[in-house]
Structures are given as structure tokens and as C-alpha cells.
Design a protein around this motif. Structure first.
Motif, PDB file in Angstrom:
ATOM      1  N   LYS A 208       0.846  -1.186   0.000  1.00  0.00           N
ATOM      2  CA  LYS A 208       0.000   0.000   0.000  1.00  0.00           C
ATOM      3  C   LYS A 208       0.882   1.236   0.000  1.00  0.00           C
ATOM      4  CE  LYS A 208      -3.708  -1.922   2.769  1.00  0.00           C
ATOM      5  NZ  LYS A 208      -4.513  -1.762   3.960  1.00  0.00           N
ATOM      6  N   SER A 209       0.329   2.323  -0.492  1.00  0.00           N
ATOM      7  CA  SER A 209       1.070   3.571  -0.400  1.00  0.00           C
ATOM      8  C   SER A 209       1.134   3.966   1.069  1.00  0.00           C
ATOM      9  CB  SER A 209       0.391   4.662  -1.219  1.00  0.00           C
ATOM     10  OG  SER A 209      -0.794   5.092  -0.591  1.00  0.00           O
ATOM     11  N   ILE A 210       2.132   4.739   1.404  1.00  0.00           N
ATOM     12  CA  ILE A 210       2.306   5.153   2.798  1.00  0.00           C
ATOM     13  C   ILE A 210       1.105   5.960   3.276  1.00  0.00           C
ATOM     14  CG2 ILE A 210       3.680   6.632   4.324  1.00  0.00           C
ATOM     15  CD1 ILE A 210       6.156   5.619   2.894  1.00  0.00           C
ATOM     16  N   SER A 211       0.574   6.834   2.423  1.00  0.00           N
ATOM     17  CA  SER A 211      -0.570   7.651   2.854  1.00  0.00           C
ATOM     18  C   SER A 211      -1.805   6.791   3.106  1.00  0.00           C
ATOM     19  CB  SER A 211      -0.872   8.760   1.849  1.00  0.00           C
ATOM     20  OG  SER A 211      -1.219   8.233   0.599  1.00  0.00           O
ATOM     21  N   LYS A 212      -2.010   5.750   2.305  1.00  0.00           N
ATOM     22  CA  LYS A 212      -3.151   4.848   2.514  1.00  0.00           C
ATOM     23  C   LYS A 212      -2.970   4.041   3.795  1.00  0.00           C
ATOM     24  CE  LYS A 212      -5.567   5.833  -1.122  1.00  0.00           C
ATOM     25  NZ  LYS A 212      -6.794   6.593  -1.000  1.00  0.00           N
ATOM     26  N   LEU A 213      -1.756   3.565   4.022  1.00  0.00           N
ATOM     27  CA  LEU A 213      -1.469   2.821   5.246  1.00  0.00           C
ATOM     28  C   LEU A 213      -1.658   3.720   6.466  1.00  0.00           C
ATOM     29  CD1 LEU A 213      -0.477   0.274   6.681  1.00  0.00           C
ATOM     30  CD2 LEU A 213       1.861   1.062   6.267  1.00  0.00           C
ATOM     31  N   PHE A 214      -1.123   4.931   6.394  1.00  0.00           N
ATOM     32  CA  PHE A 214      -1.260   5.893   7.486  1.00  0.00           C
ATOM     33  C   PHE A 214      -2.732   6.155   7.777  1.00  0.00           C
ATOM     34  CE2 PHE A 214      -1.483   9.997   9.508  1.00  0.00           C
ATOM     35  CZ  PHE A 214      -0.391  10.029  10.346  1.00  0.00           C
ATOM     36  N   SER A 215      -3.520   6.397   6.737  1.00  0.00           N
ATOM     37  CA  SER A 215      -4.940   6.713   6.938  1.00  0.00           C
ATOM     38  C   SER A 215      -5.689   5.529   7.543  1.00  0.00           C
ATOM     39  CB  SER A 215      -5.597   7.156   5.636  1.00  0.00           C
ATOM     40  OG  SER A 215      -5.698   6.105   4.708  1.00  0.00           O
ATOM     41  N   LYS A 216      -5.378   4.329   7.095  1.00  0.00           N
ATOM     42  CA  LYS A 216      -6.045   3.141   7.643  1.00  0.00           C
ATOM     43  C   LYS A 216      -5.729   2.979   9.130  1.00  0.00           C
ATOM     44  CE  LYS A 216      -6.456  -1.812   7.404  1.00  0.00           C
ATOM     45  NZ  LYS A 216      -5.866  -3.055   6.972  1.00  0.00           N
ATOM     46  N   ARG A 217      -4.449   3.096   9.480  1.00  0.00           N
ATOM     47  CA  ARG A 217      -4.041   2.924  10.877  1.00  0.00           C
ATOM     48  C   ARG A 217      -4.652   4.029  11.750  1.00  0.00           C
ATOM     49  NH1 ARG A 217      -2.569  -1.354  12.847  1.00  0.00           N
ATOM     50  NH2 ARG A 217      -0.778  -0.614  13.971  1.00  0.00           N
TER      51      ARG A 217
ATOM     52  N   LYS B 243       3.241  16.764   8.320  1.00  0.00           N
ATOM     53  CA  LYS B 243       4.352  17.305   9.108  1.00  0.00           C
ATOM     54  C   LYS B 243       4.667  16.393  10.284  1.00  0.00           C
ATOM     55  CE  LYS B 243       3.262  22.143   8.263  1.00  0.00           C
ATOM     56  NZ  LYS B 243       2.889  23.408   8.900  1.00  0.00           N
ATOM     57  N   PHE B 244       5.940  16.381  10.670  1.00  0.00           N
ATOM     58  CA  PHE B 244       6.350  15.604  11.844  1.00  0.00           C
ATOM     59  C   PHE B 244       5.593  16.065  13.081  1.00  0.00           C
ATOM     60  CE2 PHE B 244      10.398  15.065   9.354  1.00  0.00           C
ATOM     61  CZ  PHE B 244      10.243  13.707   9.151  1.00  0.00           C
ATOM     62  N   GLU B 245       5.336  17.365  13.167  1.00  0.00           N
ATOM     63  CA  GLU B 245       4.607  17.903  14.322  1.00  0.00           C
ATOM     64  C   GLU B 245       3.199  17.337  14.373  1.00  0.00           C
ATOM     65  OE1 GLU B 245       6.212  19.802  12.058  1.00  0.00           O
ATOM     66  OE2 GLU B 245       7.821  20.733  13.214  1.00  0.00           O
ATOM     67  N   THR B 246       2.570  17.154  13.223  1.00  0.00           N
ATOM     68  CA  THR B 246       1.220  16.580  13.166  1.00  0.00           C
ATOM     69  C   THR B 246       1.245  15.139  13.644  1.00  0.00           C
ATOM     70  OG1 THR B 246       0.614  18.030  11.319  1.00  0.00           O
ATOM     71  CG2 THR B 246      -0.724  16.044  11.643  1.00  0.00           C
ATOM     72  N   ILE B 247       2.238  14.388  13.185  1.00  0.00           N
ATOM     73  CA  ILE B 247       2.361  12.986  13.621  1.00  0.00           C
ATOM     74  C   ILE B 247       2.594  12.928  15.121  1.00  0.00           C
ATOM     75  CG2 ILE B 247       3.749  10.874  13.419  1.00  0.00           C
ATOM     76  CD1 ILE B 247       4.221  11.699  10.455  1.00  0.00           C
ATOM     77  N   ALA B 248       3.435  13.806  15.642  1.00  0.00           N
ATOM     78  CA  ALA B 248       3.707  13.835  17.084  1.00  0.00           C
ATOM     79  C   ALA B 248       2.438  14.133  17.868  1.00  0.00           C
ATOM     80  CB  ALA B 248       4.791  14.864  17.403  1.00  0.00           C
ATOM     81  N   GLU B 249       1.637  15.078  17.392  1.00  0.00           N
ATOM     82  CA  GLU B 249       0.377  15.417  18.071  1.00  0.00           C
ATOM     83  C   GLU B 249      -0.601  14.243  18.022  1.00  0.00           C
ATOM     84  OE1 GLU B 249      -0.673  18.106  19.867  1.00  0.00           O
ATOM     85  OE2 GLU B 249       1.359  18.885  19.735  1.00  0.00           O
TER      86      GLU B 249
ATOM     87  N   VAL C 261       0.000   6.350  20.959  1.00  0.00           N
ATOM     88  CA  VAL C 261       0.807   5.414  20.182  1.00  0.00           C
ATOM     89  C   VAL C 261       2.164   6.039  19.877  1.00  0.00           C
ATOM     90  CG1 VAL C 261      -1.149   4.244  19.094  1.00  0.00           C
ATOM     91  CG2 VAL C 261      -0.144   6.233  17.973  1.00  0.00           C
ATOM     92  N   GLN C 262       3.085   5.219  19.393  1.00  0.00           N
ATOM     93  CA  GLN C 262       4.380   5.687  18.918  1.00  0.00           C
ATOM     94  C   GLN C 262       4.269   5.934  17.412  1.00  0.00           C
ATOM     95  OE1 GLN C 262       7.172   6.270  20.886  1.00  0.00           O
ATOM     96  NE2 GLN C 262       5.649   5.982  22.502  1.00  0.00           N
ATOM     97  N   PRO C 263       5.136   6.778  16.851  1.00  0.00           N
ATOM     98  CA  PRO C 263       5.037   7.087  15.419  1.00  0.00           C
ATOM     99  C   PRO C 263       5.052   5.864  14.506  1.00  0.00           C
ATOM    100  CG  PRO C 263       6.544   8.612  16.472  1.00  0.00           C
ATOM    101  CD  PRO C 263       6.183   7.572  17.509  1.00  0.00           C
ATOM    102  N   ASP C 264       5.813   4.837  14.849  1.00  0.00           N
ATOM    103  CA  ASP C 264       5.881   3.669  13.967  1.00  0.00           C
ATOM    104  C   ASP C 264       4.546   2.944  13.836  1.00  0.00           C
ATOM    105  OD1 ASP C 264       5.989   2.635  16.602  1.00  0.00           O
ATOM    106  OD2 ASP C 264       7.137   0.900  15.937  1.00  0.00           O
ATOM    107  N   TYR C 265       3.620   3.179  14.763  1.00  0.00           N
ATOM    108  CA  TYR C 265       2.291   2.573  14.701  1.00  0.00           C
ATOM    109  C   TYR C 265       1.631   2.853  13.353  1.00  0.00           C
ATOM    110  CZ  TYR C 265      -2.677   1.893  15.391  1.00  0.00           C
ATOM    111  OH  TYR C 265      -3.977   1.499  15.224  1.00  0.00           O
TER     112      TYR C 265
END
Length: 72
Positions: free
Chosen positions: A3-12, A50-56, A63-67
Motif C-alpha cells: 500500500k502507499s504510505i498515505s493509505k497505510l497511514f490513513s487506515k491505521r 508534518k512531523f509535528e502533526t504525527i507527534a500530536e 501510540v508511537q510514530p511507527d504505529y
């Protein structure tokens, strides 16, 4: 097929929000991310997060970012 990273990110993101039973509005109010940005992330349409968005998101969803980037 990967899957694309954005699709994986959105699913998780959607899965974790469902696990915690939290709406985009409630999460947005808890963290420093707009509801519009959350909706883009959840839909998989966000091209650059943005990294800041992921951190928030990590703080608000406990969760941790790798989630967001690993497939189960």
C-alpha cells in the motif's frame, strides 16, 4: 502488493480512532491539529504530513510514530 504510505497511514489512523471511540472533532479539540487536517489524513489524501502533526496524533492516540507505518 504494498500500500502507499498515505493509505497505510490513513487506515491505521482510522483503526486507532475507532479503537478509542474518538471522533475527528474530539481529537482535534484535544490536540493541536485542525479537523480539516485530520480529515485529510483519515482519507489518505494528505500528501505531506508534518512531523509535528504525527507527534500530536501520537499524543492524542497514545501510540508511537511507527504505529502508523507498519502493517499488521
Amino acid at each position: 502488493m504494498k500500500k502507499s504510505i498515505s493509505k497505510l497511514f490513513s487506515k491505521r489512523l482510522r483503526v486507532r480512532m475507532a479503537e478509542l471511540n474518538i471522533s475527528a472533532t474530539d481529537l482535534s479539540n484535544e490536540i493541536n491539529v485542525s479537523r480539516n487536517t485530520l480529515n485529510l489524513c483519515r482519507s489518505g489524501k494528505a500528501k505531506m504530513i508534518k512531523f509535528e502533526t504525527i507527534a500530536e496524533l501520537c499524543k492524542g492516540l497514545y501510540v508511537q510514530p511507527d504505529y502508523f507505518f507498519k502493517e499488521k
